[in-house]
Design a protein around this motif. Structure first.
Motif, PDB file in Angstrom:
ATOM      1  N   VAL A 153     -28.573 -32.475 -75.587  1.00 29.97           N
ATOM      2  CA  VAL A 153     -29.626 -33.080 -76.403  1.00 29.97           C
ATOM      3  C   VAL A 153     -29.091 -33.335 -77.808  1.00 29.97           C
ATOM      4  CG1 VAL A 153     -31.955 -32.821 -77.311  1.00 29.97           C
ATOM      5  CG2 VAL A 153     -31.377 -31.870 -75.066  1.00 29.97           C
ATOM      6  N   LEU A 154     -29.322 -34.558 -78.286  1.00 27.68           N
ATOM      7  CA  LEU A 154     -28.980 -34.945 -79.657  1.00 27.68           C
ATOM      8  C   LEU A 154     -30.294 -35.052 -80.424  1.00 27.68           C
ATOM      9  CD1 LEU A 154     -26.230 -35.623 -80.964  1.00 27.68           C
ATOM     10  CD2 LEU A 154     -26.767 -38.039 -80.603  1.00 27.68           C
ATOM     11  N   LEU A 155     -30.503 -34.159 -81.405  1.00 22.77           N
ATOM     12  CA  LEU A 155     -31.810 -34.098 -82.055  1.00 22.77           C
ATOM     13  C   LEU A 155     -31.677 -33.875 -83.558  1.00 22.77           C
ATOM     14  CD1 LEU A 155     -34.808 -34.295 -81.476  1.00 22.77           C
ATOM     15  CD2 LEU A 155     -34.842 -31.836 -81.028  1.00 22.77           C
ATOM     16  N   PRO A 156     -31.475 -34.965 -84.312  1.00 24.63           N
ATOM     17  CA  PRO A 156     -31.470 -34.833 -85.774  1.00 24.63           C
ATOM     18  C   PRO A 156     -32.898 -34.707 -86.300  1.00 24.63           C
ATOM     19  CG  PRO A 156     -31.143 -37.120 -85.147  1.00 24.63           C
ATOM     20  CD  PRO A 156     -31.191 -36.333 -83.865  1.00 24.63           C
ATOM     21  N   GLY A 157     -33.030 -34.503 -87.614  1.00 24.62           N
ATOM     22  CA  GLY A 157     -34.338 -34.369 -88.215  1.00 24.62           C
ATOM     23  C   GLY A 157     -35.138 -35.662 -88.176  1.00 24.62           C
ATOM     24  N   LEU A 158     -36.445 -35.538 -88.330  1.00 22.19           N
ATOM     25  CA  LEU A 158     -37.328 -36.700 -88.236  1.00 22.19           C
ATOM     26  C   LEU A 158     -36.983 -37.748 -89.283  1.00 22.19           C
ATOM     27  CD1 LEU A 158     -39.779 -38.207 -87.140  1.00 22.19           C
ATOM     28  CD2 LEU A 158     -41.227 -36.785 -88.631  1.00 22.19           C
ATOM     29  N   GLU A 159     -36.693 -37.323 -90.516  1.00 22.50           N
ATOM     30  CA  GLU A 159     -36.401 -38.308 -91.570  1.00 22.50           C
ATOM     31  C   GLU A 159     -35.157 -39.125 -91.237  1.00 22.50           C
ATOM     32  OE1 GLU A 159     -34.190 -34.565 -92.418  1.00 22.50           O
ATOM     33  OE2 GLU A 159     -36.254 -35.065 -91.823  1.00 22.50           O
ATOM     34  N   ILE A 160     -34.215 -38.512 -90.508  1.00 16.37           N
ATOM     35  CA  ILE A 160     -32.991 -39.226 -90.126  1.00 16.37           C
ATOM     36  C   ILE A 160     -33.291 -40.298 -89.088  1.00 16.37           C
ATOM     37  CG2 ILE A 160     -30.700 -38.985 -89.116  1.00 16.37           C
ATOM     38  CD1 ILE A 160     -30.939 -37.787 -91.901  1.00 16.37           C
ATOM     39  N   VAL A 161     -34.066 -39.950 -88.065  1.00 18.21           N
ATOM     40  CA  VAL A 161     -34.354 -40.938 -87.017  1.00 18.21           C
ATOM     41  C   VAL A 161     -35.236 -42.055 -87.561  1.00 18.21           C
ATOM     42  CG1 VAL A 161     -34.021 -39.302 -85.137  1.00 18.21           C
ATOM     43  CG2 VAL A 161     -36.281 -39.588 -86.093  1.00 18.21           C
ATOM     44  N   LEU A 162     -36.116 -41.750 -88.505  1.00 20.41           N
ATOM     45  CA  LEU A 162     -36.936 -42.799 -89.123  1.00 20.41           C
ATOM     46  C   LEU A 162     -36.054 -43.777 -89.903  1.00 20.41           C
ATOM     47  CD1 LEU A 162     -40.001 -40.732 -90.388  1.00 20.41           C
ATOM     48  CD2 LEU A 162     -40.030 -42.485 -88.598  1.00 20.41           C
ATOM     49  N   GLU A 163     -35.088 -43.229 -90.611  1.00 15.88           N
ATOM     50  CA  GLU A 163     -34.173 -44.077 -91.388  1.00 15.88           C
ATOM     51  C   GLU A 163     -33.332 -44.957 -90.481  1.00 15.88           C
ATOM     52  OE1 GLU A 163     -30.259 -43.406 -94.268  1.00 15.88           O
ATOM     53  OE2 GLU A 163     -31.795 -41.835 -94.125  1.00 15.88           O
ATOM     54  N   ARG A 164     -32.812 -44.373 -89.400  1.00 17.66           N
ATOM     55  CA  ARG A 164     -31.979 -45.153 -88.481  1.00 17.66           C
ATOM     56  C   ARG A 164     -32.804 -46.191 -87.738  1.00 17.66           C
ATOM     57  NH1 ARG A 164     -28.649 -39.966 -86.024  1.00 17.66           N
ATOM     58  NH2 ARG A 164     -27.361 -39.566 -87.874  1.00 17.66           N
ATOM     59  N   ASN A 165     -34.028 -45.829 -87.365  1.00 12.98           N
ATOM     60  CA  ASN A 165     -34.893 -46.778 -86.670  1.00 12.98           C
ATOM     61  C   ASN A 165     -35.217 -47.975 -87.562  1.00 12.98           C
ATOM     62  OD1 ASN A 165     -36.910 -47.493 -84.430  1.00 12.98           O
ATOM     63  ND2 ASN A 165     -38.229 -47.350 -86.222  1.00 12.98           N
ATOM     64  N   ALA A 166     -35.382 -47.734 -88.869  1.00 14.29           N
ATOM     65  CA  ALA A 166     -35.704 -48.823 -89.793  1.00 14.29           C
ATOM     66  C   ALA A 166     -34.579 -49.847 -89.882  1.00 14.29           C
ATOM     67  CB  ALA A 166     -36.009 -48.255 -91.174  1.00 14.29           C
ATOM     68  N   ALA A 167     -33.356 -49.428 -89.567  1.00 17.27           N
ATOM     69  CA  ALA A 167     -32.212 -50.341 -89.626  1.00 17.27           C
ATOM     70  C   ALA A 167     -32.069 -51.165 -88.352  1.00 17.27           C
ATOM     71  CB  ALA A 167     -30.935 -49.553 -89.877  1.00 17.27           C
ATOM     72  N   ARG A 168     -32.907 -50.898 -87.352  1.00 15.29           N
ATOM     73  CA  ARG A 168     -32.824 -51.638 -86.095  1.00 15.29           C
ATOM     74  C   ARG A 168     -33.593 -52.944 -86.184  1.00 15.29           C
ATOM     75  NH1 ARG A 168     -33.743 -47.306 -81.168  1.00 15.29           N
ATOM     76  NH2 ARG A 168     -31.686 -46.330 -81.264  1.00 15.29           N
ATOM     77  N   SER A 169     -33.380 -53.782 -85.170  1.00 14.16           N
ATOM     78  CA  SER A 169     -34.095 -55.059 -85.096  1.00 14.16           C
ATOM     79  C   SER A 169     -34.488 -55.327 -83.654  1.00 14.16           C
ATOM     80  CB  SER A 169     -33.223 -56.197 -85.636  1.00 14.16           C
ATOM     81  OG  SER A 169     -32.017 -56.302 -84.880  1.00 14.16           O
ATOM     82  N   GLY A 170     -35.331 -56.299 -83.464  1.00 13.93           N
ATOM     83  CA  GLY A 170     -35.742 -56.687 -82.121  1.00 13.93           C
ATOM     84  C   GLY A 170     -36.591 -55.613 -81.465  1.00 13.93           C
ATOM     85  N   ASN A 171     -36.561 -55.600 -80.114  1.00 15.29           N
ATOM     86  CA  ASN A 171     -37.413 -54.644 -79.390  1.00 15.29           C
ATOM     87  C   ASN A 171     -36.861 -53.226 -79.407  1.00 15.29           C
ATOM     88  OD1 ASN A 171     -35.268 -54.879 -77.667  1.00 15.29           O
ATOM     89  ND2 ASN A 171     -36.477 -55.420 -75.853  1.00 15.29           N
ATOM     90  N   ARG A 172     -35.686 -53.015 -80.023  1.00 13.63           N
ATOM     91  CA  ARG A 172     -35.162 -51.656 -80.160  1.00 13.63           C
ATOM     92  C   ARG A 172     -35.809 -50.928 -81.345  1.00 13.63           C
ATOM     93  NH1 ARG A 172     -30.228 -50.738 -77.345  1.00 13.63           N
ATOM     94  NH2 ARG A 172     -30.330 -52.037 -75.487  1.00 13.63           N
TER      95      ARG A 172
END
Length: 244
Positions: free
Chosen positions: A173-192
């Motif tokens: 399991v790869l599980l960083p903190g919530l603030e990290i996944v929110l930041e990385r998700n914001a850099a995505r585009s499209g349906n990802r």
């Protein structure tokens, strides 16, 4: 005068020189004794002496089937691809999201709601990934898959992956903190790219893996290379003392 053959006499027609003894074949080692490796031969041009290859750390040359689990934005695909591309033995990477998106017309996007259609496409993609993984493994090629597997939802759970790939599948399991996944998700585009609310919901459900016995890597402060090393170390421990 006849030339002598013994000591003091000239030898084989050349005064003062003795004949060289014929070369003898090497004596084979006794049965059961280890054979010493040949000494390295320096390069004739540079004089460089080649060193023996280093023994690979971590998983080394083991043929493995790995499932990297984590929420959206955890870096699963990036880490899995890096780990696969830097191993000393052939290793393939199969991403469930990539396989799901092979369906072009009629793609059932889970972001539009989880329903029978999206579930059927998920099951089909997972079977396809499992078939690919088994085929790679049968040909001596390791395989790492990545998916957002929930601990509390059997339809997208770990049991299905083990049925399709095999019982030797190693989940991490790869599980960083919530603030990290929110930041990385914001850099995505499209349906990802998901909404912040959806990312937080998925991340919260992933916390159910704590206490499961699966190795969990918090890569909040790790770059891709360091996370891949942590993954390899976790897999090496799992190989020697499997706990799941």
């Amino acid at each position: 005068m006849q030339q002598g053959v013994g000591g003091g006499g000239a030898g084989w027609g050349q005064p003062g020189h003795h004949p060289a003894a014929p070369a003898q074949p090497p004596i084979p080692p006794a049965q059961g004794w280890p054979v010493a490796p040949p000494a390295p031969v320096p390069d004739a041009a540079t004089g460089h002496v080649p060193l023996p290859p280093a023994v690979a750390a971590g998983t080394g040359g083991a043929t493995l089937a790995v499932l990297l689990i984590g929420p959206a934005g955890a870096g699963k695909t990036t880490v899995a691809r890096h780990w696969a591309s830097t191993r000393p033995v052939p290793t393939a990477h199969v991403s469930l999201d990539d396989v799901r998106e092979w369906v072009c017309s009629g793609f059932a996007d889970p972001q539009a709601g989880w329903n029978d259609h999206s579930e059927a496409q998920y099951r089909l993609a997972r079977r396809t990934c499992g078939f690919a993984a088994r085929n790679f493994l049968a040909n001596g090629i390791s395989c790492i898959l990545d998916d957002a597997v929930f601990p509390d939802r059997p339809v997208v759970g770990l049991g299905g992956w083990k049925r399709h790939v095999g019982p030797a599948l190693l989940p991490v399991v790869l599980l960083p903190g919530l603030e990290i996944v929110l930041e990385r998700n914001a850099a995505r585009s499209g349906n990802r790219r998901l909404s912040d609310e959806e990312v937080a919901r998925i991340h919260g459900r992933m916390a159910g893996w704590y206490g499961s016995g699966l190795p969990i890597i918090d890569n909040s402060d790790l770059d891709v290379e360091a996370t891949a090393r942590a993954l390899d170390d976790a897999l090496a421990r799992a190989i020697t003392a499997p706990a799941f």
